[in-house]
Design a protein around this motif. Structure first.
Motif, PDB file in Angstrom:
ATOM      1  N   MET A   1       0.848  -1.188   0.000  1.00  0.00           N
ATOM      2  CA  MET A   1       0.000   0.000   0.000  1.00  0.00           C
ATOM      3  C   MET A   1       0.886   1.241   0.000  1.00  0.00           C
ATOM      4  N   GLN A   2       0.590   2.111  -0.925  1.00  0.00           N
ATOM      5  CA  GLN A   2       1.322   3.371  -1.041  1.00  0.00           C
ATOM      6  C   GLN A   2       0.352   4.531  -0.838  1.00  0.00           C
ATOM      7  N   ILE A   3       0.826   5.591  -0.220  1.00  0.00           N
ATOM      8  CA  ILE A   3      -0.042   6.747   0.023  1.00  0.00           C
ATOM      9  C   ILE A   3      -0.536   7.352  -1.288  1.00  0.00           C
ATOM     10  N   GLU A   4       0.256   7.251  -2.349  1.00  0.00           N
ATOM     11  CA  GLU A   4      -0.155   7.799  -3.644  1.00  0.00           C
ATOM     12  C   GLU A   4      -1.395   7.080  -4.180  1.00  0.00           C
ATOM     13  N   ASP A   5      -1.569   5.823  -3.788  1.00  0.00           N
ATOM     14  CA  ASP A   5      -2.738   5.055  -4.210  1.00  0.00           C
ATOM     15  C   ASP A   5      -3.936   5.307  -3.303  1.00  0.00           C
ATOM     16  N   ILE A   6      -3.666   5.566  -2.043  1.00  0.00           N
ATOM     17  CA  ILE A   6      -4.713   5.672  -1.033  1.00  0.00           C
ATOM     18  C   ILE A   6      -5.272   7.088  -0.917  1.00  0.00           C
ATOM     19  N   TRP A   7      -4.400   8.072  -0.843  1.00  0.00           N
ATOM     20  CA  TRP A   7      -4.827   9.439  -0.523  1.00  0.00           C
ATOM     21  C   TRP A   7      -5.863   9.997  -1.500  1.00  0.00           C
ATOM     22  N   PRO A   8      -5.708   9.853  -2.811  1.00  0.00           N
ATOM     23  CA  PRO A   8      -6.743  10.391  -3.713  1.00  0.00           C
ATOM     24  C   PRO A   8      -8.121   9.761  -3.477  1.00  0.00           C
ATOM     25  N   LYS A   9      -8.149   8.514  -3.081  1.00  0.00           N
ATOM     26  CA  LYS A   9      -9.420   7.814  -2.875  1.00  0.00           C
ATOM     27  C   LYS A   9     -10.139   8.293  -1.610  1.00  0.00           C
ATOM     28  N   ASP A  30      -5.833  22.505   7.569  1.00  0.00           N
ATOM     29  CA  ASP A  30      -4.640  22.221   8.368  1.00  0.00           C
ATOM     30  C   ASP A  30      -4.691  20.804   8.932  1.00  0.00           C
ATOM     31  N   LEU A  31      -5.850  20.418   9.437  1.00  0.00           N
ATOM     32  CA  LEU A  31      -5.996  19.070   9.997  1.00  0.00           C
ATOM     33  C   LEU A  31      -5.849  18.004   8.922  1.00  0.00           C
ATOM     34  N   LEU A  32      -6.361  18.275   7.737  1.00  0.00           N
ATOM     35  CA  LEU A  32      -6.238  17.323   6.636  1.00  0.00           C
ATOM     36  C   LEU A  32      -4.766  17.115   6.284  1.00  0.00           C
ATOM     37  N   GLN A  33      -4.014  18.179   6.289  1.00  0.00           N
ATOM     38  CA  GLN A  33      -2.586  18.051   6.008  1.00  0.00           C
ATOM     39  C   GLN A  33      -1.884  17.277   7.130  1.00  0.00           C
ATOM     40  N   GLU A  34      -2.259  17.554   8.361  1.00  0.00           N
ATOM     41  CA  GLU A  34      -1.680  16.826   9.498  1.00  0.00           C
ATOM     42  C   GLU A  34      -2.001  15.329   9.400  1.00  0.00           C
ATOM     43  N   ILE A  35      -3.218  15.015   9.007  1.00  0.00           N
ATOM     44  CA  ILE A  35      -3.619  13.614   8.844  1.00  0.00           C
ATOM     45  C   ILE A  35      -2.817  12.965   7.725  1.00  0.00           C
ATOM     46  N   SER A  36      -2.584  13.695   6.640  1.00  0.00           N
ATOM     47  CA  SER A  36      -1.815  13.116   5.536  1.00  0.00           C
ATOM     48  C   SER A  36      -0.401  12.756   5.979  1.00  0.00           C
ATOM     49  N   VAL A  37       0.188  13.569   6.835  1.00  0.00           N
ATOM     50  CA  VAL A  37       1.527  13.262   7.362  1.00  0.00           C
ATOM     51  C   VAL A  37       1.470  12.015   8.250  1.00  0.00           C
ATOM     52  N   LYS A  38       0.445  11.947   9.095  1.00  0.00           N
ATOM     53  CA  LYS A  38       0.299  10.771   9.965  1.00  0.00           C
ATOM     54  C   LYS A  38       0.078   9.498   9.154  1.00  0.00           C
ATOM     55  N   VAL A  39      -0.698   9.614   8.086  1.00  0.00           N
ATOM     56  CA  VAL A  39      -0.949   8.454   7.224  1.00  0.00           C
ATOM     57  C   VAL A  39       0.343   8.037   6.528  1.00  0.00           C
ATOM     58  N   PHE A  40       1.069   9.009   6.021  1.00  0.00           N
ATOM     59  CA  PHE A  40       2.333   8.717   5.339  1.00  0.00           C
ATOM     60  C   PHE A  40       3.311   8.000   6.270  1.00  0.00           C
ATOM     61  N   THR A  41       3.405   8.467   7.510  1.00  0.00           N
ATOM     62  CA  THR A  41       4.360   7.854   8.440  1.00  0.00           C
ATOM     63  C   THR A  41       3.843   6.561   9.049  1.00  0.00           C
ATOM     64  N   GLY A  42       2.538   6.431   9.215  1.00  0.00           N
ATOM     65  CA  GLY A  42       1.984   5.246   9.870  1.00  0.00           C
ATOM     66  C   GLY A  42       1.595   4.124   8.943  1.00  0.00           C
ATOM     67  N   LEU A  43       1.461   4.396   7.658  1.00  0.00           N
ATOM     68  CA  LEU A  43       1.008   3.396   6.694  1.00  0.00           C
ATOM     69  C   LEU A  43       1.871   2.134   6.665  1.00  0.00           C
ATOM     70  N   PRO A  44       3.190   2.244   6.743  1.00  0.00           N
ATOM     71  CA  PRO A  44       4.000   1.016   6.724  1.00  0.00           C
ATOM     72  C   PRO A  44       3.711   0.064   7.895  1.00  0.00           C
ATOM     73  N   ASP A  45       3.188   0.595   9.003  1.00  0.00           N
ATOM     74  CA  ASP A  45       2.893  -0.240  10.169  1.00  0.00           C
ATOM     75  C   ASP A  45       1.542  -0.937  10.079  1.00  0.00           C
ATOM     76  N   LEU A  56      -7.802   4.957   8.887  1.00  0.00           N
ATOM     77  CA  LEU A  56      -7.770   6.338   8.418  1.00  0.00           C
ATOM     78  C   LEU A  56      -8.709   7.226   9.230  1.00  0.00           C
ATOM     79  N   PHE A  57      -9.927   6.744   9.456  1.00  0.00           N
ATOM     80  CA  PHE A  57     -10.895   7.567  10.173  1.00  0.00           C
ATOM     81  C   PHE A  57     -10.594   7.622  11.668  1.00  0.00           C
ATOM     82  N   GLN A  58      -9.983   6.602  12.207  1.00  0.00           N
ATOM     83  CA  GLN A  58      -9.539   6.644  13.596  1.00  0.00           C
ATOM     84  C   GLN A  58      -8.402   7.668  13.731  1.00  0.00           C
ATOM     85  N   THR A  59      -7.513   7.695  12.745  1.00  0.00           N
ATOM     86  CA  THR A  59      -6.438   8.685  12.734  1.00  0.00           C
ATOM     87  C   THR A  59      -7.028  10.095  12.670  1.00  0.00           C
TER      88      THR A  59
END
Length: 179
Positions: A1-9, A30-45, A56-59
Motif C-alpha cells: 500500500m502506497q499513500i499515492e494510491d490511497i490518498w486520492p481515494k 490544516d488538519l487534513l494536512q496533518e492527517i496526511s503526514v500521519k498516514v504517510f508515516t503510519g502506513l507502513p505499520d 484512516l478515520f480513527q487517525t
C-alpha cells in the motif's frame, strides 16, 4: 500500500468528515494536512489492508481530539465527545450505502449532496458556484438530507442512541439492494 494510491481515494471523504466536526474551513485544511503526514508515516505499520478505512478515520478522529485539546476548546474528556460514541463498525457499514442512496435521489439533489457531503465542498462555495443564495442552499441541503434519511428508513431499521447517533442498522427486506 502506497499513500499515492490511497490518498486520492480517501481525501475528499476525510475532508467531509473533518467539516462535520470542525467549523473553521482553514482548520479543516490544516488538519487534513496533518492527517496526511500521519498516514504517510503510519502506513507502513498497517498490517491488514482490510483495516485501512477504519484506521484512516480513527487517525482523523484522534487528530480532531488533539486539535481540540491544543486549542482549549474542549473542556470535556475526549471520551465524552458526542461524535466519539458512535459505533465505528456500524458507521463503516453505512458509508458504503450513502452514495448509492444519494444517487437514488433526484439528480439535482444528488449532485448537491455529493458535492457537499461526500466531496467536502462548503455550502457557501456550492451556493456561489450555482448562483444560489446561501440561505436557499441551506434549506435545500436540509431538505435533501431529510429525503436521504427517508430513503434509508424505507430500506433499513435504524436504531439511534439518546444522542441521535446510529447504534445499529438492520435491513428491512432482501428486496432493498441499494448498497
Amino acid at each position: 500500500m502506497q499513500i499515492e494510491d490511497i490518498w486520492p481515494k480517501y481525501r475528499a471523504r476525510l475532508k467531509a468528515f473533518l467539516h462535520s466536526r470542525v467549523s473553521n474551513a482553514a482548520d479543516v485544511d490544516d488538519l487534513l494536512q496533518e492527517i496526511s503526514v500521519k498516514v504517510f508515516t503510519g502506513l507502513p505499520d498497517l498490517k491488514d489492508p482490510a483495516r485501512l478505512q477504519p484506521w484512516l478515520f480513527q487517525t482523523a478522529d484522534r487528530t480532531i481530539i488533539d486539535y481540540y485539546r491544543k486549542s482549549g476548546r474542549a473542556q470535556a474528556h475526549p471520551d465524552d465527545l458526542w461524535y466519539h460514541r458512535d459505533n465505528p463498525e456500524t458507521r463503516q457499514d453505512l458509508e458504503g450505502c450513502v452514495e448509492p442512496f444519494i444517487r437514488g435521489l433526484p439528480a439535482e439533489t444528488a449532485d448537491m449532496l455529493m458535492a457537499i457531503d461526500i466531496n467536502g465542498m462548503s455550502q457557501r462555495d456550492y451556493a456561489q458556484a450555482h448562483g444560489l443564495s446561501y440561505s436557499t442552499l441551506k434549506s435545500r441541503v436540509q431538505k435533501g438530507r431529510a429525503e436521504l434519511r427517508t430513503a434509508f428508513e424505507d430500506c433499513c431499521n435504524i436504531s439511534m442512541d439518546v444522542r441521535g447517533n446510529i447504534s445499529d442498522v438492520q435491513e428491512k427486506s432482501a428486496n432493498c439492494k441499494k448498497c
